[in-house]
Design a protein around this motif. Structure first.
Motif, PDB file in Angstrom:
ATOM      1  N   GLY A  92       0.813  -1.209   0.000  1.00 49.00           N
ATOM      2  CA  GLY A  92       0.000   0.000   0.000  1.00 49.00           C
ATOM      3  C   GLY A  92       0.848   1.262   0.000  1.00 49.00           C
ATOM      4  O   GLY A  92       2.088   1.218  -0.025  1.00 49.00           O
ATOM      5  N   LEU A  93       0.175   2.395   0.038  1.00 50.38           N
ATOM      6  CA  LEU A  93       0.819   3.705  -0.026  1.00 50.38           C
ATOM      7  C   LEU A  93       0.312   4.591   1.102  1.00 50.38           C
ATOM      8  O   LEU A  93      -0.899   4.697   1.307  1.00 50.38           O
ATOM      9  CB  LEU A  93       0.512   4.356  -1.384  1.00 50.38           C
ATOM     10  CG  LEU A  93       0.970   5.791  -1.601  1.00 50.38           C
ATOM     11  CD1 LEU A  93       2.497   5.898  -1.557  1.00 50.38           C
ATOM     12  CD2 LEU A  93       0.434   6.316  -2.936  1.00 50.38           C
ATOM     13  N   VAL A  94       1.240   5.224   1.815  1.00 52.97           N
ATOM     14  CA  VAL A  94       0.894   6.196   2.842  1.00 52.97           C
ATOM     15  C   VAL A  94       1.354   7.562   2.365  1.00 52.97           C
ATOM     16  O   VAL A  94       2.519   7.759   2.028  1.00 52.97           O
ATOM     17  CB  VAL A  94       1.587   5.890   4.192  1.00 52.97           C
ATOM     18  CG1 VAL A  94       1.235   6.958   5.227  1.00 52.97           C
ATOM     19  CG2 VAL A  94       1.222   4.519   4.694  1.00 52.97           C
ATOM     20  N   LEU A  95       0.429   8.511   2.331  1.00 48.38           N
ATOM     21  CA  LEU A  95       0.738   9.909   2.048  1.00 48.38           C
ATOM     22  C   LEU A  95       0.507  10.645   3.358  1.00 48.38           C
ATOM     23  O   LEU A  95      -0.590  10.596   3.908  1.00 48.38           O
ATOM     24  CB  LEU A  95      -0.184  10.443   0.945  1.00 48.38           C
ATOM     25  CG  LEU A  95      -0.181   9.644  -0.357  1.00 48.38           C
ATOM     26  CD1 LEU A  95      -1.203  10.216  -1.336  1.00 48.38           C
ATOM     27  CD2 LEU A  95       1.202   9.624  -0.973  1.00 48.38           C
ATOM     28  N   TYR A  96       1.541  11.311   3.863  1.00 46.44           N
ATOM     29  CA  TYR A  96       1.414  11.863   5.210  1.00 46.44           C
ATOM     30  C   TYR A  96       1.980  13.272   5.316  1.00 46.44           C
ATOM     31  O   TYR A  96       2.826  13.689   4.536  1.00 46.44           O
ATOM     32  CB  TYR A  96       2.075  10.936   6.235  1.00 46.44           C
ATOM     33  CG  TYR A  96       3.575  10.832   6.118  1.00 46.44           C
ATOM     34  CD1 TYR A  96       4.398  11.544   6.989  1.00 46.44           C
ATOM     35  CD2 TYR A  96       4.177  10.036   5.152  1.00 46.44           C
ATOM     36  CE1 TYR A  96       5.781  11.462   6.884  1.00 46.44           C
ATOM     37  CE2 TYR A  96       5.547   9.942   5.051  1.00 46.44           C
ATOM     38  CZ  TYR A  96       6.347  10.665   5.923  1.00 46.44           C
ATOM     39  OH  TYR A  96       7.715  10.592   5.818  1.00 46.44           O
ATOM     40  N   GLU A  97       1.488  13.985   6.335  1.00 47.71           N
ATOM     41  CA  GLU A  97       1.945  15.337   6.647  1.00 47.71           C
ATOM     42  C   GLU A  97       3.271  15.182   7.386  1.00 47.71           C
ATOM     43  O   GLU A  97       3.309  14.810   8.548  1.00 47.71           O
ATOM     44  CB  GLU A  97       0.901  16.046   7.508  1.00 47.71           C
ATOM     45  CG  GLU A  97       0.850  17.543   7.431  1.00 47.71           C
ATOM     46  CD  GLU A  97       2.128  18.322   7.705  1.00 47.71           C
ATOM     47  OE1 GLU A  97       3.114  17.788   8.248  1.00 47.71           O
ATOM     48  OE2 GLU A  97       2.141  19.508   7.381  1.00 47.71           O
ATOM     49  N   SER A  98       4.374  15.443   6.690  1.00 44.26           N
ATOM     50  CA  SER A  98       5.704  15.077   7.187  1.00 44.26           C
ATOM     51  C   SER A  98       6.181  15.883   8.392  1.00 44.26           C
ATOM     52  O   SER A  98       7.000  15.387   9.159  1.00 44.26           O
ATOM     53  CB  SER A  98       6.724  15.184   6.059  1.00 44.26           C
ATOM     54  OG  SER A  98       6.774  16.496   5.539  1.00 44.26           O
ATOM     55  N   GLU A  99       5.702  17.083   8.581  1.00 46.41           N
ATOM     56  CA  GLU A  99       6.159  17.866   9.732  1.00 46.41           C
ATOM     57  C   GLU A  99       5.324  17.607  10.977  1.00 46.41           C
ATOM     58  O   GLU A  99       5.803  17.791  12.085  1.00 46.41           O
ATOM     59  CB  GLU A  99       6.194  19.349   9.375  1.00 46.41           C
ATOM     60  CG  GLU A  99       7.294  19.633   8.350  1.00 46.41           C
ATOM     61  CD  GLU A  99       7.417  21.091   7.971  1.00 46.41           C
ATOM     62  OE1 GLU A  99       6.542  21.909   8.327  1.00 46.41           O
ATOM     63  OE2 GLU A  99       8.402  21.413   7.291  1.00 46.41           O
ATOM     64  N   LEU A 100       4.085  17.168  10.817  1.00 40.81           N
ATOM     65  CA  LEU A 100       3.252  16.822  11.968  1.00 40.81           C
ATOM     66  C   LEU A 100       3.468  15.373  12.402  1.00 40.81           C
ATOM     67  O   LEU A 100       3.182  15.010  13.533  1.00 40.81           O
ATOM     68  CB  LEU A 100       1.763  17.032  11.649  1.00 40.81           C
ATOM     69  CG  LEU A 100       1.321  18.465  11.376  1.00 40.81           C
ATOM     70  CD1 LEU A 100      -0.172  18.508  11.057  1.00 40.81           C
ATOM     71  CD2 LEU A 100       1.638  19.381  12.551  1.00 40.81           C
ATOM     72  N   ILE A 101       3.958  14.541  11.480  1.00 37.16           N
ATOM     73  CA  ILE A 101       4.184  13.121  11.761  1.00 37.16           C
ATOM     74  C   ILE A 101       5.653  12.817  11.467  1.00 37.16           C
ATOM     75  O   ILE A 101       5.993  12.356  10.378  1.00 37.16           O
ATOM     76  CB  ILE A 101       3.261  12.233  10.899  1.00 37.16           C
ATOM     77  CG1 ILE A 101       1.812  12.684  11.030  1.00 37.16           C
ATOM     78  CG2 ILE A 101       3.412  10.764  11.298  1.00 37.16           C
ATOM     79  CD1 ILE A 101       0.887  12.091   9.992  1.00 37.16           C
ATOM     80  N   PRO A 102       6.534  13.091  12.426  1.00 37.54           N
ATOM     81  CA  PRO A 102       7.963  12.868  12.171  1.00 37.54           C
ATOM     82  C   PRO A 102       8.342  11.395  12.068  1.00 37.54           C
ATOM     83  O   PRO A 102       9.316  11.045  11.412  1.00 37.54           O
ATOM     84  CB  PRO A 102       8.649  13.537  13.360  1.00 37.54           C
ATOM     85  CG  PRO A 102       7.617  13.600  14.433  1.00 37.54           C
ATOM     86  CD  PRO A 102       6.284  13.649  13.753  1.00 37.54           C
ATOM     87  N   ASN A 103       7.587  10.500  12.720  1.00 38.18           N
ATOM     88  CA  ASN A 103       7.902   9.069  12.705  1.00 38.18           C
ATOM     89  C   ASN A 103       6.647   8.262  12.428  1.00 38.18           C
ATOM     90  O   ASN A 103       5.711   8.284  13.216  1.00 38.18           O
ATOM     91  CB  ASN A 103       8.479   8.631  14.056  1.00 38.18           C
ATOM     92  CG  ASN A 103       9.736   9.381  14.402  1.00 38.18           C
ATOM     93  OD1 ASN A 103      10.684   9.393  13.619  1.00 38.18           O
ATOM     94  ND2 ASN A 103       9.739  10.026  15.549  1.00 38.18           N
ATOM     95  N   LEU A 104       6.661   7.546  11.329  1.00 35.36           N
ATOM     96  CA  LEU A 104       5.542   6.652  11.015  1.00 35.36           C
ATOM     97  C   LEU A 104       5.726   5.317  11.715  1.00 35.36           C
ATOM     98  O   LEU A 104       6.855   4.870  11.909  1.00 35.36           O
ATOM     99  CB  LEU A 104       5.490   6.400   9.505  1.00 35.36           C
ATOM    100  CG  LEU A 104       4.911   7.489   8.625  1.00 35.36           C
ATOM    101  CD1 LEU A 104       5.095   7.113   7.156  1.00 35.36           C
ATOM    102  CD2 LEU A 104       3.453   7.728   8.930  1.00 35.36           C
ATOM    103  N   PRO A 105       4.633   4.647  12.062  1.00 34.17           N
ATOM    104  CA  PRO A 105       4.742   3.278  12.554  1.00 34.17           C
ATOM    105  C   PRO A 105       5.328   2.383  11.454  1.00 34.17           C
ATOM    106  O   PRO A 105       5.363   2.767  10.277  1.00 34.17           O
ATOM    107  CB  PRO A 105       3.292   2.887  12.848  1.00 34.17           C
ATOM    108  CG  PRO A 105       2.540   4.165  12.940  1.00 34.17           C
ATOM    109  CD  PRO A 105       3.260   5.137  12.064  1.00 34.17           C
ATOM    110  N   THR A 106       5.735   1.197  11.808  1.00 36.52           N
ATOM    111  CA  THR A 106       6.272   0.242  10.833  1.00 36.52           C
ATOM    112  C   THR A 106       5.226  -0.040   9.763  1.00 36.52           C
ATOM    113  O   THR A 106       4.064  -0.326  10.074  1.00 36.52           O
ATOM    114  CB  THR A 106       6.666  -1.069  11.534  1.00 36.52           C
ATOM    115  OG1 THR A 106       7.629  -0.759  12.547  1.00 36.52           O
ATOM    116  CG2 THR A 106       7.256  -2.061  10.557  1.00 36.52           C
ATOM    117  N   LEU A 107       5.658   0.046   8.511  1.00 37.27           N
ATOM    118  CA  LEU A 107       4.751  -0.177   7.387  1.00 37.27           C
ATOM    119  C   LEU A 107       4.611  -1.670   7.090  1.00 37.27           C
ATOM    120  O   LEU A 107       5.544  -2.439   7.302  1.00 37.27           O
ATOM    121  CB  LEU A 107       5.281   0.524   6.131  1.00 37.27           C
ATOM    122  CG  LEU A 107       5.430   2.040   6.201  1.00 37.27           C
ATOM    123  CD1 LEU A 107       6.057   2.567   4.903  1.00 37.27           C
ATOM    124  CD2 LEU A 107       4.095   2.722   6.452  1.00 37.27           C
TER     125      LEU A 107
END
Length: 190
Positions: A92-107
């Motif tokens: 899948g694909l995650v598009l995220y707000e990079s400055e509000l979410i500095p660390n994504l959970p494991t994909l």
């Protein structure tokens, strides 16, 4: 496009999560001639609590509108990332707000993530509230699921009168950033 593309937009009330999902679905169904459904969910309060939109886009009639394991996530808050990334389909694909979410959970296996500083871009355009439109543009620029004219028309017909110019500039900013990021990634892979 395969039969169904399932999308979940997640964030906080007040970020325009539902409008972002509505624009994606409206662009697909009204302006691109596809089928689309939208399910929305709010936390106990409207502003500041969890909020999500579930959008399904298809070439065919959609029999079940709920999104359990999305193909694409559009994420605008850390809590939404924590809650929804584990549900993403493999590849899948995650598009995220990079400055509000500095660390994504494991994909999940094979999944990829692309970030955009949507809030900063919205602030530079003069209004933080258009971050959702920046994200809608980013979605369109990265995925290619919707035609530019469809997304532009969906925004124009969905935002308050008098704000069309600002919102269309926000849409273009996200779209251009998304297209540039995709070009950059494909050049790096070549």
């Amino acid at each position: 496009m395969k039969n169904n593309t399932e999308i979940r937009v997640g964030g906080l009330g007040g970020q325009g999560v539902i409008l972002c999902g509505m624009i994606i679905g409206k662009a697909a169904s009204i302006y691109d001639g596809k089928h689309a459904t939208l399910i929305q969910a709010f936390g106990p309060e409207a502003r500041g609590s969890a909020c999500s939109a579930q959008v399904t886009i298809s070439d065919r009639i959609i029999g079940y509108p709920y999104v359990k394991n999305p193909d694409i996530l559009v994420i605008m808050s850390p809590d939404a990332a924590t809650q929804f990334v584990p549900q993403l389909k493999p590849d899948g694909l995650v598009l995220y707000e990079s400055e509000l979410i500095p660390n994504l959970p494991t994909l999940p296996r094979g999944a990829r993530a692309l970030g955009i500083p949507a809030t900063r871009f919205a602030e530079e355009l003069g209004r933080r509230l258009v971050l959702n439109i920046v994200m809608a543009g980013f979605f369109a620029g990265v995925t290619g699921l919707l035609s530019w004219s469809a997304v532009e028309n969906a925004v124009r017909s969905s935002v308050p009168k008098g704000t069309e110019d600002l919102n269309l500039r926000a849409l273009r900013k996200g779209h251009e950033f998304g297209q540039a990021l995709v070009r950059q990634k494909s050049e790096a892979a070549a």
